[in-house]
Design a protein around this motif. Structure first.
Motif, mmCIF file in Angstrom:
data_model
loop_
_atom_site.group_PDB
_atom_site.id
_atom_site.type_symbol
_atom_site.label_atom_id
_atom_site.label_comp_id
_atom_site.label_asym_id
_atom_site.label_seq_id
_atom_site.Cartn_x
_atom_site.Cartn_y
_atom_site.Cartn_z
ATOM 1 N N LEU A 25 4.174 -6.162 5.164
ATOM 2 C CA LEU A 25 4.710 -4.973 5.814
ATOM 3 C C LEU A 25 3.938 -3.715 5.428
ATOM 4 O O LEU A 25 3.695 -2.859 6.266
ATOM 5 C CB LEU A 25 6.192 -4.801 5.454
ATOM 6 N N GLU A 26 3.572 -3.635 4.141
ATOM 7 C CA GLU A 26 2.822 -2.464 3.672
ATOM 8 C C GLU A 26 1.898 -2.861 2.542
ATOM 9 O O GLU A 26 2.176 -3.791 1.791
ATOM 10 C CB GLU A 26 3.781 -1.368 3.172
ATOM 11 N N PHE A 27 0.795 -2.128 2.455
ATOM 12 C CA PHE A 27 -0.186 -2.298 1.386
ATOM 13 C C PHE A 27 -0.473 -0.929 0.790
ATOM 14 O O PHE A 27 -0.469 0.069 1.507
ATOM 15 C CB PHE A 27 -1.540 -2.787 1.931
ATOM 16 N N ASN A 28 -0.791 -0.883 -0.474
ATOM 17 C CA ASN A 28 -1.343 0.355 -1.017
ATOM 18 C C ASN A 28 -2.874 0.272 -0.897
ATOM 19 O O ASN A 28 -3.433 -0.784 -0.592
ATOM 20 C CB ASN A 28 -0.882 0.584 -2.463
ATOM 21 N N PRO A 29 -3.573 1.383 -1.074
ATOM 22 C CA PRO A 29 -5.043 1.372 -0.918
ATOM 23 C C PRO A 29 -5.753 0.350 -1.807
ATOM 24 O O PRO A 29 -6.733 -0.249 -1.390
ATOM 25 C CB PRO A 29 -5.440 2.806 -1.275
ATOM 26 N N ALA A 30 -5.247 0.120 -3.009
ATOM 27 C CA ALA A 30 -5.881 -0.874 -3.888
ATOM 28 C C ALA A 30 -5.768 -2.275 -3.289
ATOM 29 O O ALA A 30 -6.698 -3.083 -3.398
ATOM 30 C CB ALA A 30 -5.234 -0.836 -5.273
ATOM 31 N N THR A 74 -7.952 -3.542 6.318
ATOM 32 C CA THR A 74 -7.821 -2.106 6.612
ATOM 33 C C THR A 74 -6.353 -1.853 6.974
ATOM 34 O O THR A 74 -5.632 -2.804 7.335
ATOM 35 C CB THR A 74 -8.716 -1.682 7.779
ATOM 36 N N PRO A 75 -5.896 -0.603 6.916
ATOM 37 C CA PRO A 75 -4.499 -0.321 7.289
ATOM 38 C C PRO A 75 -4.145 -0.782 8.700
ATOM 39 O O PRO A 75 -3.022 -1.200 8.969
ATOM 40 C CB PRO A 75 -4.404 1.191 7.171
ATOM 41 N N GLU A 76 -5.098 -0.760 9.608
ATOM 42 C CA GLU A 76 -4.854 -1.160 10.989
ATOM 43 C C GLU A 76 -4.626 -2.661 11.129
ATOM 44 O O GLU A 76 -3.968 -3.116 12.051
ATOM 45 C CB GLU A 76 -6.010 -0.723 11.895
#
Length: 94
Positions: free
Chosen positions: A78-83, A91-93
């Motif tokens: 559902l979500e990732f942090n930048p690390a 990538t966020p996309e």
């Protein structure tokens, strides 16, 4: 309609007004009829929750370790942090 009211002692109250106009007499007189609800505790709880969410978001964004939120029923990320994006190559996309 949401309202704020400052009491004589300086306390700020948050109120929700639900009202309608109604005709009260055959002569055509109109008045307001409705309810006024004190939602101060709910507003303060929302503000506290928003502040804590901002703190945790900042921690996750600045963490050097990968952090991911996964839906346990579907196994979907559902979500990732930048690390996590960096370590997993996404990538966020994606």
């Amino acid at each position: 309609m949401n309202l704020r009211l400052r009491l004589s002692n300086g306390t700020l109250k948050h109120l929700t007004l639900h009202a309608e106009t109604v005709q009260t007499a055959p002569s055509g007189a109109w008045c307001w009829q409705g309810t006024l609800q004190d939602v101060t505790e709910q507003v303060h709880a929302r503000q506290t929750l928003d502040e804590r969410n901002a703190i945790f978001a900042t921690i996750a964004e600045q963490a050097t370790d990968a952090i991911a939120l996964v839906d346990t029923e579907t196994g979907r990320f559902l979500e990732f942090n930048p690390a996590a994006w960096r370590d997993l190559g996404y990538t966020p996309e994606e």
